[in-house]
Design a protein around this motif. Structure first.
Motif, mmCIF file in Angstrom:
data_model
loop_
_atom_site.group_PDB
_atom_site.id
_atom_site.type_symbol
_atom_site.label_atom_id
_atom_site.label_comp_id
_atom_site.label_asym_id
_atom_site.label_seq_id
_atom_site.Cartn_x
_atom_site.Cartn_y
_atom_site.Cartn_z
ATOM 1 N N VAL A 41 41.235 -13.049 15.092
ATOM 2 C CA VAL A 41 40.526 -11.904 14.524
ATOM 3 C C VAL A 41 39.326 -11.604 15.419
ATOM 4 O O VAL A 41 38.464 -12.456 15.612
ATOM 5 C CB VAL A 41 40.081 -12.183 13.073
ATOM 6 C CG1 VAL A 41 39.407 -10.961 12.480
ATOM 7 C CG2 VAL A 41 41.268 -12.620 12.209
ATOM 8 N N GLN A 42 39.300 -10.380 15.940
ATOM 9 C CA GLN A 42 38.312 -10.056 16.963
ATOM 10 C C GLN A 42 38.042 -8.553 16.974
ATOM 11 O O GLN A 42 38.943 -7.752 16.728
ATOM 12 C CB GLN A 42 38.888 -10.498 18.310
ATOM 13 C CG GLN A 42 38.006 -10.408 19.490
ATOM 14 C CD GLN A 42 38.725 -10.924 20.735
ATOM 15 O OE1 GLN A 42 39.654 -10.287 21.213
ATOM 16 N NE2 GLN A 42 38.299 -12.064 21.249
ATOM 17 N N VAL A 43 36.802 -8.183 17.262
ATOM 18 C CA VAL A 43 36.441 -6.785 17.497
ATOM 19 C C VAL A 43 35.815 -6.718 18.882
ATOM 20 O O VAL A 43 34.912 -7.497 19.201
ATOM 21 C CB VAL A 43 35.464 -6.249 16.429
ATOM 22 C CG1 VAL A 43 35.030 -4.824 16.765
ATOM 23 C CG2 VAL A 43 36.083 -6.301 15.039
ATOM 24 N N VAL A 44 36.307 -5.801 19.706
ATOM 25 C CA VAL A 44 35.805 -5.628 21.064
ATOM 26 C C VAL A 44 35.280 -4.199 21.197
ATOM 27 O O VAL A 44 36.008 -3.243 20.929
ATOM 28 C CB VAL A 44 36.913 -5.870 22.118
ATOM 29 C CG1 VAL A 44 36.367 -5.655 23.523
ATOM 30 C CG2 VAL A 44 37.525 -7.249 21.957
ATOM 31 N N LEU A 45 34.020 -4.082 21.578
ATOM 32 C CA LEU A 45 33.426 -2.778 21.855
ATOM 33 C C LEU A 45 33.305 -2.632 23.364
ATOM 34 O O LEU A 45 32.671 -3.455 24.018
ATOM 35 C CB LEU A 45 32.029 -2.664 21.235
ATOM 36 C CG LEU A 45 31.907 -2.820 19.729
ATOM 37 C CD1 LEU A 45 30.442 -2.749 19.309
ATOM 38 C CD2 LEU A 45 32.715 -1.765 19.017
ATOM 39 N N ASP A 46 33.926 -1.615 23.913
ATOM 40 C CA ASP A 46 33.773 -1.293 25.323
ATOM 41 C C ASP A 46 32.738 -0.178 25.363
ATOM 42 O O ASP A 46 32.999 0.939 24.897
ATOM 43 C CB ASP A 46 35.109 -0.838 25.901
ATOM 44 C CG ASP A 46 35.041 -0.588 27.396
ATOM 45 O OD1 ASP A 46 33.993 -0.111 27.891
ATOM 46 O OD2 ASP A 46 36.039 -0.857 28.073
ATOM 47 N N MET A 47 31.548 -0.489 25.877
ATOM 48 C CA MET A 47 30.454 0.479 25.805
ATOM 49 C C MET A 47 29.407 0.241 26.886
ATOM 50 O O MET A 47 29.395 -0.816 27.519
ATOM 51 C CB MET A 47 29.818 0.463 24.415
ATOM 52 C CG MET A 47 29.198 -0.846 23.999
ATOM 53 S SD MET A 47 28.649 -0.861 22.261
ATOM 54 C CE MET A 47 27.321 0.338 22.263
ATOM 55 N N ASN A 88 33.942 -12.455 17.850
ATOM 56 C CA ASN A 88 35.021 -13.307 17.360
ATOM 57 C C ASN A 88 34.737 -13.722 15.921
ATOM 58 O O ASN A 88 33.626 -14.139 15.602
ATOM 59 C CB ASN A 88 35.154 -14.560 18.234
ATOM 60 C CG ASN A 88 35.599 -14.224 19.634
ATOM 61 O OD1 ASN A 88 36.453 -13.373 19.839
ATOM 62 N ND2 ASN A 88 35.003 -14.872 20.612
ATOM 63 N N PHE A 89 35.755 -13.614 15.078
ATOM 64 C CA PHE A 89 35.644 -13.988 13.673
ATOM 65 C C PHE A 89 36.549 -15.182 13.392
ATOM 66 O O PHE A 89 37.451 -15.481 14.175
ATOM 67 C CB PHE A 89 36.033 -12.805 12.782
ATOM 68 C CG PHE A 89 35.099 -11.632 12.915
ATOM 69 C CD1 PHE A 89 33.808 -11.691 12.414
ATOM 70 C CD2 PHE A 89 35.498 -10.474 13.555
ATOM 71 C CE1 PHE A 89 32.939 -10.618 12.540
ATOM 72 C CE2 PHE A 89 34.638 -9.398 13.686
ATOM 73 C CZ PHE A 89 33.351 -9.477 13.177
ATOM 74 N N PRO A 90 36.332 -15.863 12.259
ATOM 75 C CA PRO A 90 37.219 -16.982 11.919
ATOM 76 C C PRO A 90 38.676 -16.515 11.860
ATOM 77 O O PRO A 90 38.959 -15.370 11.466
ATOM 78 C CB PRO A 90 36.735 -17.413 10.526
ATOM 79 C CG PRO A 90 35.336 -16.899 10.414
ATOM 80 C CD PRO A 90 35.289 -15.654 11.253
ATOM 81 N N ASP A 91 39.596 -17.386 12.264
ATOM 82 C CA ASP A 91 41.012 -17.022 12.291
ATOM 83 C C ASP A 91 41.552 -16.632 10.917
ATOM 84 O O ASP A 91 42.518 -15.888 10.822
ATOM 85 C CB ASP A 91 41.850 -18.177 12.862
ATOM 86 C CG ASP A 91 41.675 -18.303 14.373
ATOM 87 O OD1 ASP A 91 41.134 -17.362 14.992
ATOM 88 O OD2 ASP A 91 42.086 -19.334 14.926
ATOM 89 N N LYS A 119 41.401 -6.597 16.522
ATOM 90 C CA LYS A 119 42.575 -7.482 16.507
ATOM 91 C C LYS A 119 42.589 -8.249 15.200
ATOM 92 O O LYS A 119 41.601 -8.884 14.840
ATOM 93 C CB LYS A 119 42.532 -8.459 17.687
ATOM 94 C CG LYS A 119 42.577 -7.781 19.029
ATOM 95 C CD LYS A 119 42.457 -8.772 20.156
ATOM 96 C CE LYS A 119 42.420 -8.044 21.487
ATOM 97 N NZ LYS A 119 42.269 -8.970 22.612
ATOM 98 N N GLN A 120 43.694 -8.169 14.512
ATOM 99 C CA GLN A 120 43.876 -8.846 13.228
ATOM 100 C C GLN A 120 45.189 -9.616 13.311
ATOM 101 O O GLN A 120 46.256 -9.022 13.216
ATOM 102 C CB GLN A 120 43.908 -7.806 12.100
ATOM 103 C CG GLN A 120 44.099 -8.365 10.732
ATOM 104 C CD GLN A 120 42.784 -8.758 10.082
ATOM 105 O OE1 GLN A 120 41.708 -8.470 10.564
ATOM 106 N NE2 GLN A 120 42.885 -9.430 8.978
#
Length: 179
Positions: A41-47, A88-91, A119-120
């Motif tokens: 589990v993840q969030v990616v910011l392209d900035m 990054n978040f806990p799985d 991403k989940q």
């Protein structure tokens, strides 16, 4: 007869020994599996973030705005070019909504979003810069420039707290992503 028996025993032992060696090679782990696994589990910011800052990304598992302590902090080094900021978040996290706290530095310049990737587990959602402001809503502490895909944190009553919330459009997509 004794020679025949000895030959048979020798052949059986030889086949057992070579059979074991082949079995070992079949059970070896591919190199890709040995590499460190990317978080589920993840969030990616392209900035583009021009000045050093600290960002936070909060999540809730339902679709509320009560984010509590489910967050990840990331220190960002200012650059004039695009960079990936990874949360990054806990799985076992199950994202129902997001809140992006866009920094603690009141001297931060205008920031430009290029894309967002969520991403989940085994699913992924990519939002383009053009989609960002249709899926996220800025608080009163953020001035948005949708035509430039950018925003800037602002002070209100001498308080600097720029937050950007996932809206119902994002929550609907996240619900589908969790299925």
């Amino acid at each position: 007869m004794k020679t025949l028996k000895t030959c048979i025993i020798a052949l059986v032992l030889l086949s057992v020994i070579t059979g074991c060696k082949k079995e070992e090679s079949k059970t070896s782990v591919p190199a890709a599996e040995n590499a460190a696994a990317e978080p589920a589990v993840q969030v990616v910011l392209d900035m583009v973030v021009k000045k050093d800052d600290t960002f936070e990304m909060f999540y809730v598992e339902d679709e509320s705005l009560d984010f509590g302590d489910n967050k990840t902090r990331v220190k960002v080094k200012g650059k004039n070019e695009s960079q990936e900021i990874v949360f990054n978040f806990p799985d076992n996290a199950s994202i129902g909504n997001l809140r992006f706290d866009a920094g603690e530095n009141p001297e931060q310049e205008e920031m430009t979003i290029n894309k967002v990737i969520i991403k989940q587990k085994d699913k992924e959602l990519e939002l383009s810069a053009a989609d960002f402001f249709t899926h996220f809503t800025a608080s009163g502490y953020v001035k948005t420039f949708p035509e430039k895909f950018s925003f800037k944190g602002i002070k209100v009553n001498n308080v600097y707290d720029p937050m950007i919330y996932g809206n119902t459009t994002l929550m609907h997509i996240l619900r589908e992503l969790k299925k």
